[in-house]
Design an enzyme around this catalytic site. Structure first.
Site, PDB file in Angstrom:
ATOM      1  N   SER A 155     -31.596  51.112 -38.309  1.00  0.00           N
ATOM      2  CA  SER A 155     -31.502  50.263 -39.486  1.00  0.00           C
ATOM      3  C   SER A 155     -32.912  49.845 -39.914  1.00  0.00           C
ATOM      4  O   SER A 155     -33.809  50.684 -40.015  1.00  0.00           O
ATOM      5  CB  SER A 155     -30.606  49.059 -39.186  1.00  0.00           C
ATOM      6  OG  SER A 155     -30.290  48.348 -40.367  1.00  0.00           O
ATOM      7  N   ALA A 156     -33.161  48.554 -40.124  1.00  0.00           N
ATOM      8  CA  ALA A 156     -34.497  48.115 -40.524  1.00  0.00           C
ATOM      9  C   ALA A 156     -35.517  48.316 -39.423  1.00  0.00           C
ATOM     10  O   ALA A 156     -36.721  48.286 -39.674  1.00  0.00           O
ATOM     11  CB  ALA A 156     -34.462  46.648 -40.954  1.00  0.00           C
ATOM     12  N   ASP A 186     -29.932  55.735 -39.227  1.00  0.00           N
ATOM     13  CA  ASP A 186     -29.256  55.131 -40.379  1.00  0.00           C
ATOM     14  C   ASP A 186     -30.145  54.103 -41.069  1.00  0.00           C
ATOM     15  O   ASP A 186     -29.716  53.000 -41.396  1.00  0.00           O
ATOM     16  CB  ASP A 186     -27.930  54.491 -39.970  1.00  0.00           C
ATOM     17  CG  ASP A 186     -26.868  54.669 -41.049  1.00  0.00           C
ATOM     18  OD1 ASP A 186     -26.749  55.783 -41.594  1.00  0.00           O
ATOM     19  OD2 ASP A 186     -26.152  53.692 -41.353  1.00  0.00           O
ATOM     20  N   HIS A 238     -22.546  52.567 -39.441  1.00  0.00           N
ATOM     21  CA  HIS A 238     -23.886  52.004 -39.270  1.00  0.00           C
ATOM     22  C   HIS A 238     -24.038  51.296 -37.919  1.00  0.00           C
ATOM     23  O   HIS A 238     -25.127  51.311 -37.330  1.00  0.00           O
ATOM     24  CB  HIS A 238     -24.144  51.012 -40.407  1.00  0.00           C
ATOM     25  CG  HIS A 238     -25.508  50.416 -40.409  1.00  0.00           C
ATOM     26  ND1 HIS A 238     -26.627  51.098 -40.833  1.00  0.00           N
ATOM     27  CD2 HIS A 238     -25.951  49.175 -40.029  1.00  0.00           C
ATOM     28  CE1 HIS A 238     -27.694  50.319 -40.726  1.00  0.00           C
ATOM     29  NE2 HIS A 238     -27.317  49.150 -40.245  1.00  0.00           N
TER      30      HIS A 238
END
Length: 355
Positions: free
Chosen positions: A206-207, A233, A333
């Site tokens: 993710s981030a 992702d 996710h």
């Protein structure tokens, strides 16, 4: 989930009210035992005068309460602005500080059983060392790579680097450059020998993929380029800004944070600080080949919604414009590193070894 369950069991045994982040703030058995001992001693000494003294309420603090209220009213943008503003009151470190915080890597998998945290204990491993960066939500941390790393046991060293600023007494990075410097130093410590003899791959979920990319660029400037970068992702900031996926993921994260009782003021402010510095970040290309591993299911389906994703598939799938290769894996996710961690790890390993 394990941390929250253990916290709840300790509450039952001790009679104390313990915050949901107890095990994050005291991550070793010795530190946890010391904290509980001090709490129980303080409670015994002052119980007659003030039963609440020495206890930490499990209820959210003022920031957590406001954040929860804003999210309940579907004011996600306002909720994030609240956290970004709160982060300005926290201490920060700069890339130009004489002394930077020291990140303490956690080894999740090893080729051999030798070595200690912060020092590599392998010689001539058959696969590149994998160094992972967590995202920066209140429930994120090195633990999110535990199942993923298990797939590499006996074949590759896997490390996770905690994001600084989430624990009591830690400063937040004032800029992305400052964060990249701290993590780059930690990466070289993981590799040993100044990072000159070992092949390694940076990964971020993710981030956390933004962090991995920024650290890769810093290491390339230092002459220690990674063999590759793996983004799990991760969507680019530009895509997040123009797609509804950002708000959707934010809503799903809020639901998970609520389930895990992680509305801790310190961790929320820290997340706001990371969102703030990355909102000013210009993504610059890196020389290392980059793999984007995309979830094949929309995370809303993983939350049990029968209606499916609100946005077309092109909108919710992760997009990283600088990726050299893309591969889709099972799960959404979140579950791609949980229930489907084995298939995700195998996809990453196949790509790395194929190079």
């Amino acid at each position: 989930m394990t941390a929250v369950q253990l916290r709840s069991r300790l509450e039952e045994l001790t009679g104390l009210r313990l915050g949901a982040t107890l095990l994050f703030d005291h991550p070793t058995p010795t530190a946890l035992a010391t904290e509980l001992h001090d709490r129980l001693s303080a409670q015994a000494a002052t119980e007659a005068e003030s039963p609440e003294t020495g206890e930490v309420s499990a209820a959210p603090g003022p920031l957590g309460a406001l954040y929860r209220r804003a999210c309940a009213e579907e004011k996600l943008d306002e909720a994030l602005e609240l956290l970004k503003a709160a982060s300005l009151l926290e201490g920060t470190f700069s890339a130009h500080d004489a002394e930077l915080p020291v990140s303490r890597p956690i080894r999740l998998s090893s080729v051999t059983s030798s070595g200690t945290d912060g020092e590599s204990g392998t010689d001539g491993e058959s696969e590149p060392t994998l160094i992972c960066f967590p995202s920066f939500s209140p429930v994120a941390g090195p633990h999110e790579y535990a199942r993923f790393a298990a797939h590499f046991r006996g074949t590759a060293d896997v490390w996770a680097l905690p994001e600084p600023g989430f624990l009591s007494g830690e400063s937040l990075p004032g800029t992305v450059e400052a964060l990249a410097r701290v993590h780059a130093d930690a990466v070289l410590r993981c590799l040993g020998d100044g990072g000159t003899r070992r092949r390694f791959v940076l990964a971020g979920r993710s981030a956390g993929g933004w962090v991995a990319h920024a650290v890769a660029r810093r290491l390339e400037e230092l002459g220690h380029a990674p063999s590759a970068v793996v983004l799990l992702d991760t969507s680019s900031p530009a895509h997040m800004a123009q797609s509804p996926v950002g708000a959707q993921i934010g809503g799903a994260m809020v639901s998970r944070e609520n389930d895990f009782d992680m509305f801790d003021d310190r961790r929320l402010a820290a997340m706001g600080g990371y969102i703030r510095i990355f909102s000013q970040w210009d993504v610059e290309p890196v020389a290392a080949p980059t793999l984007l591993v995309r979830a094949s299911a929309c995370f809303s389906a993983g939350e049990g919604e029968d209606s499916g994703p609100a946005a077309p598939p092109e909108d919710w799938r992760a997009v990283w414009e600088l990726a050299d290769c893309e591969v889709d894996v099972q799960g959404d996710h979140f579950t791609m590193l949980e229930d489907f961690s084995d298939s995700t790890a195998e996809a990453v390993r196949t790509w790395i070894l194929g190079r």
